[in-house]
Design a protein around this motif. Structure first.
Motif, PDB file in Angstrom:
ATOM      1  N   GLU A 179       0.834  -1.203   0.000  1.00 56.70           N
ATOM      2  CA  GLU A 179       0.000   0.000   0.000  1.00 56.70           C
ATOM      3  C   GLU A 179       0.870   1.255   0.000  1.00 56.70           C
ATOM      4  N   VAL A 180       1.871   1.284   0.882  1.00 55.54           N
ATOM      5  CA  VAL A 180       2.753   2.454   0.946  1.00 55.54           C
ATOM      6  C   VAL A 180       3.549   2.593  -0.352  1.00 55.54           C
ATOM      7  N   ALA A 181       4.045   1.467  -0.875  1.00 57.62           N
ATOM      8  CA  ALA A 181       4.826   1.509  -2.112  1.00 57.62           C
ATOM      9  C   ALA A 181       4.011   2.090  -3.256  1.00 57.62           C
ATOM     10  N   GLN A 182       2.773   1.663  -3.385  1.00 60.74           N
ATOM     11  CA  GLN A 182       1.929   2.165  -4.467  1.00 60.74           C
ATOM     12  C   GLN A 182       1.601   3.637  -4.301  1.00 60.74           C
TER      13      GLN A 182
ATOM     14  N   ASP B 254       6.486   2.431  14.667  1.00 61.76           N
ATOM     15  CA  ASP B 254       5.516   3.419  14.183  1.00 61.76           C
ATOM     16  C   ASP B 254       5.326   3.257  12.673  1.00 61.76           C
ATOM     17  N   PRO B 255       4.077   3.025  12.223  1.00 64.45           N
ATOM     18  CA  PRO B 255       3.834   2.880  10.775  1.00 64.45           C
ATOM     19  C   PRO B 255       4.309   4.078   9.963  1.00 64.45           C
ATOM     20  N   LYS B 256       4.297   5.275  10.547  1.00 65.21           N
ATOM     21  CA  LYS B 256       4.769   6.460   9.826  1.00 65.21           C
ATOM     22  C   LYS B 256       6.270   6.363   9.536  1.00 65.21           C
ATOM     23  N   ASP B 257       7.022   5.843  10.502  1.00 67.96           N
ATOM     24  CA  ASP B 257       8.463   5.667  10.293  1.00 67.96           C
ATOM     25  C   ASP B 257       8.719   4.595   9.240  1.00 67.96           C
ATOM     26  N   ARG B 258       7.919   3.509   9.277  1.00 64.17           N
ATOM     27  CA  ARG B 258       8.082   2.461   8.270  1.00 64.17           C
ATOM     28  C   ARG B 258       7.737   2.999   6.891  1.00 64.17           C
TER      29      ARG B 258
ATOM     30  N   LYS C  84       8.097   5.955   5.757  1.00 65.97           N
ATOM     31  CA  LYS C  84       9.200   6.791   5.274  1.00 65.97           C
ATOM     32  C   LYS C  84      10.317   5.919   4.702  1.00 65.97           C
ATOM     33  N   ARG C  85      10.654   4.835   5.413  1.00 68.22           N
ATOM     34  CA  ARG C  85      11.721   3.952   4.930  1.00 68.22           C
ATOM     35  C   ARG C  85      11.295   3.247   3.641  1.00 68.22           C
ATOM     36  N   ILE C  86      10.066   2.767   3.609  1.00 61.72           N
ATOM     37  CA  ILE C  86       9.560   2.101   2.400  1.00 61.72           C
ATOM     38  C   ILE C  86       9.639   3.050   1.213  1.00 61.72           C
ATOM     39  N   ALA C  87       9.192   4.289   1.408  1.00 65.74           N
ATOM     40  CA  ALA C  87       9.194   5.277   0.317  1.00 65.74           C
ATOM     41  C   ALA C  87      10.609   5.525  -0.195  1.00 65.74           C
ATOM     42  N   GLU C  88      11.574   5.584   0.710  1.00 66.18           N
ATOM     43  CA  GLU C  88      12.963   5.816   0.299  1.00 66.18           C
ATOM     44  C   GLU C  88      13.470   4.684  -0.584  1.00 66.18           C
TER      45      GLU C  88
ATOM     46  N   LEU D 261      14.164  -5.703   6.813  1.00 68.73           N
ATOM     47  CA  LEU D 261      14.972  -4.539   6.500  1.00 68.73           C
ATOM     48  C   LEU D 261      14.131  -3.265   6.498  1.00 68.73           C
ATOM     49  N   LEU D 262      12.854  -3.385   6.170  1.00 70.61           N
ATOM     50  CA  LEU D 262      11.963  -2.233   6.134  1.00 70.61           C
ATOM     51  C   LEU D 262      11.457  -1.846   7.521  1.00 70.61           C
ATOM     52  N   GLY D 263      11.905  -2.567   8.560  1.00 70.57           N
ATOM     53  CA  GLY D 263      11.602  -2.165   9.927  1.00 70.57           C
ATOM     54  C   GLY D 263      10.643  -3.047  10.682  1.00 70.57           C
TER      55      GLY D 263
END
Length: 407
Positions: free
Chosen positions: A188-191, A234-238, A240-244, A395-397
């Protein structure tokens, strides 16, 4: 939260809207509605487990440092209309508070995991014209659709679950409560962040997701790097990492990175699995060589190359040596039987996977990672998982290091 009757999501939504995570135990009953269960199940902050036994009466709600125990069910009448009686306990003033937490944990560990397949069976049962309203009759009725799930304390001599049931519930917890929600969150975050390379356009998103998670493990988490990144609660921190990492994935020139398959080959491999292995008629006519070739579409199976003795087929390629080794250990009939059962067999997919890893359908040299990856490619409702993708998720947290098979 534990209650045998469950018809309203209002209190659960109130909690999750505030950022709370909820563990919910209910009972399949003529009162508990599939609609309420579906809403809870599809809430990413809620994990649901269940009993089927009519003697599960517990109404217990523990929120932070307070607990409510009494007669109120998770229904509109129980919470608002009926004249219920409940006692409120505080962690700072009532010694019984910690005992109640222990009681909930015991019930939680003994309850069965609600997954998509079980929920669909419950929905089917609830729509049946034969559904009884009597509690005892409903218990007998529901066991035509799902296996019994009974609190251990109400059955004499049942201090421990059967070994098989314990293993199956361990599988459900690992995949349906941890890995599947993590996978959905990542996708979901990736998309939302532009995920989707042109070479995968028009294909099942799971194919690129599998490639992405494997690429993460090999390029961003090589060696022990995958387990050395910080865990993120925290899903918000994850996010951010996923988006990067999605941005790096979208711009890289090498999505294979020394791996066996590029995008076109990966797409073809999954198409072969779904065409020839998922269709019992096609499967029945495959030679061992063809069957082996289609199974190598699973990365987990290919990783067995590392364990094949170099004395086998001296001078041959690693892939050919793997084929010789696999054929020595398994007959064509055994492989066909297992693949057919896993991908086309009756009943619950997790139970079939258990049988293929530990039970009578087990193959030599095709373990849990291979089974769960193959099941994911064959079942559109389940993501494929192998050790490489689980390491990518870590790795994504996500706290999944302990779920890597063999770790």
């Amino acid at each position: 939260m534990a209650a045998p009757f469950f018809t309203t999501n209002a209190p659960i939504k109130a909690l999750t809207d505030k950022g709370c995570d909820v563990r919910l135990i209910i009972r399949f009953s003529p009162i508990t509605t599939p609609q309420a269960l579906r809403q809870a199940f599809e809430n990413s902050r809620v994990k649901v487990r269940y009993f089927t036994d009519s003697k599960f009466p517990t109404k217990l709600y523990i929120i932070d440092d307070i607990a409510l125990v009494g007669s109120a069910n998770l229904t509109h009448d129980g919470l608002q209309a009926n004249r219920e009686l409940s006692v409120l306990l505080g962690q700072d003033r009532d010694d019984a508070f910690n005992a109640l937490r222990g009681l909930f944990d015991d019930l939680w560990n003994d309850a069965d995991v609600l997954n998509e397949e079980v929920l669909r069976q419950y929905e089917k049962a609830f729509k049946s014209r034969e559904k009884p309203q009597d509690e005892d009759a409903f218990e007998r009725f529901i066991h035509k659709f799902v296996d019994p799930a009974t609190p251990k304390s109400i059955v004499v001599g049942s201090n421990k679950k059967s070994k098989e049931r314990a293993f199956i519930q361990g599988f459900r917890q690992k995949y349906d409560e941890i890995l599947v929600p993590a996978h959905h969150e990542i996708l979901e975050v990736a998309q939302q962040n532009g995920f989707g390379r042109p070479e995968y356009a028009g294909q099942d998103t799971q194919i690129e997701m599998g490639r992405f998670l494997g690429w993460l493990r090999r390029t961003q988490g090589s060696g022990n790097g995958w387990r050395e990144t910080s865990l993120l609660s925290d899903p918000k921190d994850r996010a951010k990492r996923i988006a990067e990492y999605v941005q790096i994935w979208q711009s890289t020139d090498d999505t294979a990175k020394g791996d066996v398959y590029h995008a076109s080959a990966e797409i073809e491999n999954i198409a072969n699995i779904r065409t020839y292995l998922c269709d019992p008629n096609e499967l029945a006519h495959l030679s061992f060589d063809d069957l082996f070739r289609y199974l190598t579409g699973c990365h987990a199976f290919l990783e067995r190359l590392r364990f094949v003795s170099k004395d086998i087929g001296e001078g041959l390629s690693g892939l050919e040596r793997l084929r010789i080794d696999f054929q020595k250990k398994n007959t064509l009939e055994a492989v066909v039987r297992t693949v057919r059962y896993l991908l086309s067999g009756p009943g619950d997919a997790i139970e079939r996977a258990y049988d293929c890893v530990y039970g009578g359908y087990k193959l030599n040299g095709f373990g849990e990672a291979g089974v769960m990856e193959l099941l994911g490619w064959g079942d559109p409702r389940r993501p494929p998982f192998n050790n490489r993708s689980i390491r990518g998720i870590r790795l994504l947290g996500f706290d999944v290091e302990h779920l890597v098979a063999g770790e």
